[in-house]
Design an enzyme around this catalytic site. Structure first.
Site, PDB file in Angstrom:
ATOM      1  N   GLU A  71      91.324   2.182  44.926  1.00  0.00           N
ATOM      2  CA  GLU A  71      91.883   0.826  44.961  1.00  0.00           C
ATOM      3  C   GLU A  71      91.173  -0.132  44.010  1.00  0.00           C
ATOM      4  O   GLU A  71      89.958  -0.293  44.081  1.00  0.00           O
ATOM      5  CB  GLU A  71      91.764   0.279  46.388  1.00  0.00           C
ATOM      6  CG  GLU A  71      92.300  -1.132  46.540  1.00  0.00           C
ATOM      7  CD  GLU A  71      92.122  -1.692  47.948  1.00  0.00           C
ATOM      8  OE1 GLU A  71      92.810  -2.667  48.276  1.00  0.00           O
ATOM      9  OE2 GLU A  71      91.292  -1.148  48.715  1.00  0.00           O
ATOM     10  N   GLU A 116      98.243  -6.440  54.772  1.00  0.00           N
ATOM     11  CA  GLU A 116      96.787  -6.604  54.706  1.00  0.00           C
ATOM     12  C   GLU A 116      96.480  -8.022  54.248  1.00  0.00           C
ATOM     13  O   GLU A 116      95.913  -8.245  53.184  1.00  0.00           O
ATOM     14  CB  GLU A 116      96.164  -5.564  53.762  1.00  0.00           C
ATOM     15  CG  GLU A 116      94.661  -5.427  53.974  1.00  0.00           C
ATOM     16  CD  GLU A 116      93.957  -4.698  52.834  1.00  0.00           C
ATOM     17  OE1 GLU A 116      92.989  -3.988  53.104  1.00  0.00           O
ATOM     18  OE2 GLU A 116      94.379  -4.862  51.669  1.00  0.00           O
TER      19      GLU A 116
END
Length: 265
Positions: A148, A246
């Site tokens: 990520e 998120e």
């Protein structure tokens, strides 16, 4: 679109072991967590309690982070952190065990910040070794390691999709194919990446998508990112996974945007 709820950034008004139940009550059948323990290798009782909280809630664990250090203090992963290699390897075994017990197959390995006592090349060399261990460790349960790009931490070296894909490609070149880009649209946008172009080029190969609006990292609609357009285009181009929520928002208003999105769909 099928959404999964990140219970490490949402529902934080509740104790961690109560969040899966709250997610289910809010209408979600799927959740994800950052590493939910303070140590790389928690006690068996802690792990059992966490797994039980998911099963009792009747929700599927669809994403889990490897241990990333002390994140509130600024740590962002052990993958490239020299001196903590054995700790990371021990954590891989615990992650794989939780995955096997829950059916989770997506595991986010935060790369780690640059350290002043080592060269980037030294850290990157270690990262490839640790990621080989991670991919091999979760391959036994059909798992995929996710890489990520992250914003908000200058010392974190993976800021764009290209940065992360370079790591993904390096691991694949060594023969481990179960690794993929985690496309967090918030982080990519805040870092100045061309999210639309990333989607056009790589959507079919995304390992996972996470969303939050910007500025502010709130729910969709609180900022100015075309999140729903980006999601829809990703699906059109072949993305078949879930989209993780998120973002930071209090429980009372966290999911109001979903009603509007459903009505307009």
């Amino acid at each position: 679109m099928s959404y999964t709820l990140n219970c490490s950034i949402l529902l934080t008004e509740l104790p961690l072991l109560e969040r899966a139940e709250a997610a289910g009550q809010a209408g979600f059948d799927s959740v994800e967590f950052w590493w939910p323990f303070a140590e790389a290798v928690p006690g068996d009782k802690q792990v059992d309690q966490f797994i039980a909280s998911l099963k009792n809630a009747g929700v599927q664990l669809d994403g889990l982070n490897f241990f990333a250090g002390d994140m509130p203090a600024g740590d962002r992963g052990l993958v490239s952190w020299k001196g903590r290699c054995s700790e990371f390897k021990d954590n891989v075994a615990v992650v794989a065990a939780i995955g096997e017990a829950t059916g989770c197959t997506s595991f986010n390995a935060l790369y780690g910040n640059r350290l002043p006592d080592y060269t980037p090349e030294e850290q990157d060399e270690l990262a490839l070794k640790n990621l080989a261990v991670a991919t091999e460790g979760v391959a036994k349960i059909g798992g995929t390691v996710l890489i990520e790009p992250v914003s908000g931490t200058e010392a974190y070296p993976l800021k764009t999709a290209a940065d992360a894909l370079k790591v993904v490609d390096a691991i694949k070149a060594e023969g481990n194919s179960n690794i993929a880009l985690l496309a967090d649209f918030y982080h990519l946008a805040v870092n100045g990446d061309d999210v639309a172009a990333v989607i056009e080029a790589h959507a079919k190969d995304f390992g996972h998508i996470q969303i939050a609006d910007a500025p502010g990292r709130g729910a969709p609609g609180t900022g100015n990112l075309p999140l729903l357009d980006w999601i829809n285009r990703s699906v059109e181009l072949g993305y078949t996974g879930k989209v993780a929520l998120e973002y930071k928002q209090e429980m009372a208003t966290a999911f109001q945007w979903l009603n509007t999105a459903s009505a307009s769909a």
